[in-house]
Design an enzyme around this catalytic site. Structure first.
Site, mmCIF file in Angstrom:
data_model
loop_
_atom_site.group_PDB
_atom_site.id
_atom_site.type_symbol
_atom_site.label_atom_id
_atom_site.label_comp_id
_atom_site.label_asym_id
_atom_site.label_seq_id
_atom_site.Cartn_x
_atom_site.Cartn_y
_atom_site.Cartn_z
ATOM 1 N N SER A 196 6.731 6.446 -7.053
ATOM 2 C CA SER A 196 7.163 5.825 -5.257
ATOM 3 C C SER A 196 7.957 7.309 -4.876
ATOM 4 O O SER A 196 7.259 9.160 -4.820
ATOM 5 C CB SER A 196 8.160 4.797 -5.316
ATOM 6 O OG SER A 196 8.363 4.381 -3.951
ATOM 7 N N ASP A 299 -0.821 -2.169 -3.035
ATOM 8 C CA ASP A 299 -0.008 -1.716 -1.913
ATOM 9 C C ASP A 299 0.173 -0.787 -0.898
ATOM 10 O O ASP A 299 -1.210 -0.003 -0.479
ATOM 11 C CB ASP A 299 0.672 -0.005 -3.480
ATOM 12 C CG ASP A 299 1.667 0.360 -2.932
ATOM 13 O OD1 ASP A 299 2.421 0.134 -1.606
ATOM 14 O OD2 ASP A 299 1.793 1.482 -3.540
ATOM 15 N N HIS A 339 3.811 -2.668 -5.083
ATOM 16 C CA HIS A 339 4.431 -1.842 -5.437
ATOM 17 C C HIS A 339 5.571 -2.333 -6.914
ATOM 18 O O HIS A 339 6.232 -2.693 -6.205
ATOM 19 C CB HIS A 339 4.298 -0.946 -3.618
ATOM 20 C CG HIS A 339 5.455 0.110 -3.971
ATOM 21 N ND1 HIS A 339 4.686 1.367 -4.286
ATOM 22 C CD2 HIS A 339 6.511 0.049 -4.521
ATOM 23 C CE1 HIS A 339 5.558 2.563 -3.885
ATOM 24 N NE2 HIS A 339 6.832 1.918 -4.590
#
Length: 456
Positions: A196, A299, A339
């Site tokens: 991330s 995501d 995610h």
């Protein structure tokens, strides 16, 4: 008989404690967005962070602190230790040493992985339970010495503080001044890894290392970015699909992602910032030999990961005669996942397969064939969110008024005839006819793919 009854009682005890813990964590992370305890909200980025007009900060997404320990027996055979890298800034690292691998390695030293955690640049910690457990699993599975970086968080320390802290950690690791690094790390097999926001940070660390004229900085063998945060002022086709589809929900809807970068840069940059939309000149300057980019099928950052990989391949192909410039770029896609799934549900089959792909990448022999992009397959069971974070975020986003959407499961490019697609489902390679009316917006960006059957 008595032993089995005692064992059943212990298991039930643990289950009830885990359920209580999950309930408590859910309650602490799913408070309504308008609950402000009488204070005026300046910036609301719930369920991650909230800033009030009096300057105070409230963080929602964070896991409990876990102390370092030399007791390897209670930590999957991994000993851990904390080191302060820079007393002035407070930058620290936690080292994860797989003792079994270190003992059997002999003269062969261990791969060195500098890991930078995610959390939108403003939450989470290398010392928290989530990333402590993840780094432990990575060290144990890959037989690697992992250095997990504790960097300063926004908004108290806006970008580029996190970049500077990761660079300081890499410089410290390169010095081999720590006894564990000096005794066990192989500088020739150094990897930068992050997820991330951490994926964005390690990318910029690799760029800086490529430009640094310093013999003390080790060469970067590989760059690992798991669901990395990159964005831009202009929507990609896939992101437009997310904006238009109200029926599906993303943990990070595009409209929410739009607000992140201005917040963590203290309003000094917008979504056209090259730090989140890298220019071609910067991408081509990366000196690392291998790159792995992992994306999740549901995501909203997925398109950016594919785009970065495609640009890396395209830029490398412009100099085919310069072998040293050609990188091995591997894309791993976990279909049907959102995610952060690998953190919030680490025992899930797709999480294990993703970890396996990282392990294989780290331990790949220098002369072996380049890894091909792979699709890890649609999960067959619902996500079991053992820590409670992922479901809390998704529950919030479901209630939120922001536009949210998820495309259906998309594939990486095409193999064979244009109307034929290959899917890896439950370990079997299946061929299906493509829908002539459905075009994958990413198929042009990633023109080739190979799905590996029975990868694990």
């Amino acid at each position: 008989m008595r032993c089995s009854q005692r064992r059943r009682g212990t298991i039930q005890n643990k289950r009830s404690k885990l359920e209580q813990l999950n309930c408590a964590m859910q309650a602490s992370k799913s408070s309504p967005a308008n609950q402000n305890h009488g204070r005026n909200i300046s910036v609301d980025m719930y369920p991650f962070i909230r800033k009030y007009q009096d300057g105070s900060i409230e963080r929602f997404l964070r896991s409990p602190f876990v102390p370092a320990s030399s007791d390897q027996a209670r930590n999957r055979g991994v000993a851990t230790r904390d080191v302060v890298v820079d007393k002035a800034t407070g930058v620290s690292v936690r080292l994860f040493l797989p003792c079994g691998a270190a003992e059997t390695a002999g003269r062969n030293r261990l791969p060195l992985v500098i890991y930078v955690h995610g959390g939108s640049f403003c939450t989470e910690s290398a010392f928290g339970r989530t990333y402590h457990r993840y780094a432990t699993s990575l060290a144990a599975s890959a037989g690697a010495l992992v250095v997990s970086v504790e960097y300063r968080l926004a908004p108290e320390f806006p970008i580029p503080a996190a970049y500077d802290d990761a660079w300081a950690a890499l410089q410290w690791a390169a010095s081999l001044s720590d006894p564990w690094l000096a005794s066990y790390a192989d500088p020739a097999r150094t990897f930068l890894a992050g997820d991330s926001a951490g994926g964005n940070i390690v990318y910029h660390t690799a760029v800086r290392a490529s430009h640094e004229v310093n013999n003390d900085i080790m060469d970067i063998e590989g760059l690992i970015m798991v669901q990395p945060y990159f964005w831009g002022a202009k929507r990609l086709p896939l992101e437009l699909a997310w904006d238009d589809n109200e029926a599906t929900v993303a943990v990070f809807p595009p409209n929410g992602v739009d607000r992140l970068w201005p917040f963590v840069t203290a309003g000094q940059a917008g979504n056209d910032d090259p730090r989140i939309d890298p220019p071609a000149s910067e991408i081509s300057s990366l000196a690392c030999r291998r790159v792995l980019i992992a994306v999740a099928g549901k995501d909203s950052l997925r398109g950016r990961g594919h785009r970065l990989a495609a640009r890396m391949r395209d830029l490398d192909s412009r100099w085919p005669w310069m072998i040293q410039r050609r990188r091995e770029v591997t894309v791993v896609e976990s279909e049907g996942e959102e995610h952060g799934f690998h953190l919030y549900s680490p025992l899930r089959a797709t999480s294990k397969r993703l970890m396996g792909s990282l392990v294989e990448f780290i331990n790949q022999q220098p002369n072996s064939s380049p890894a091909n992009p792979m699709v890890l397959g649609v999960p067959t069971t619902p996500c079991k969110d053992v820590f409670g974070y992922g479901m809390a975020m998704k529950a919030w986003c479901t209630r939120s008024s922001m536009p949210r959407n998820t495309a259906t499961s998309l594939k990486i490019g095409r193999v064979g005839p244009s109307n034929t697609r290959y899917r890896l489902i439950s370990g079997r390679l299946l061929m299906t006819a493509g829908n002539a009316h459905h075009k994958d917006p990413l198929s042009a960006a990633v023109p080739w793919t190979c799905v590996i059957n029975n990868f694990f």
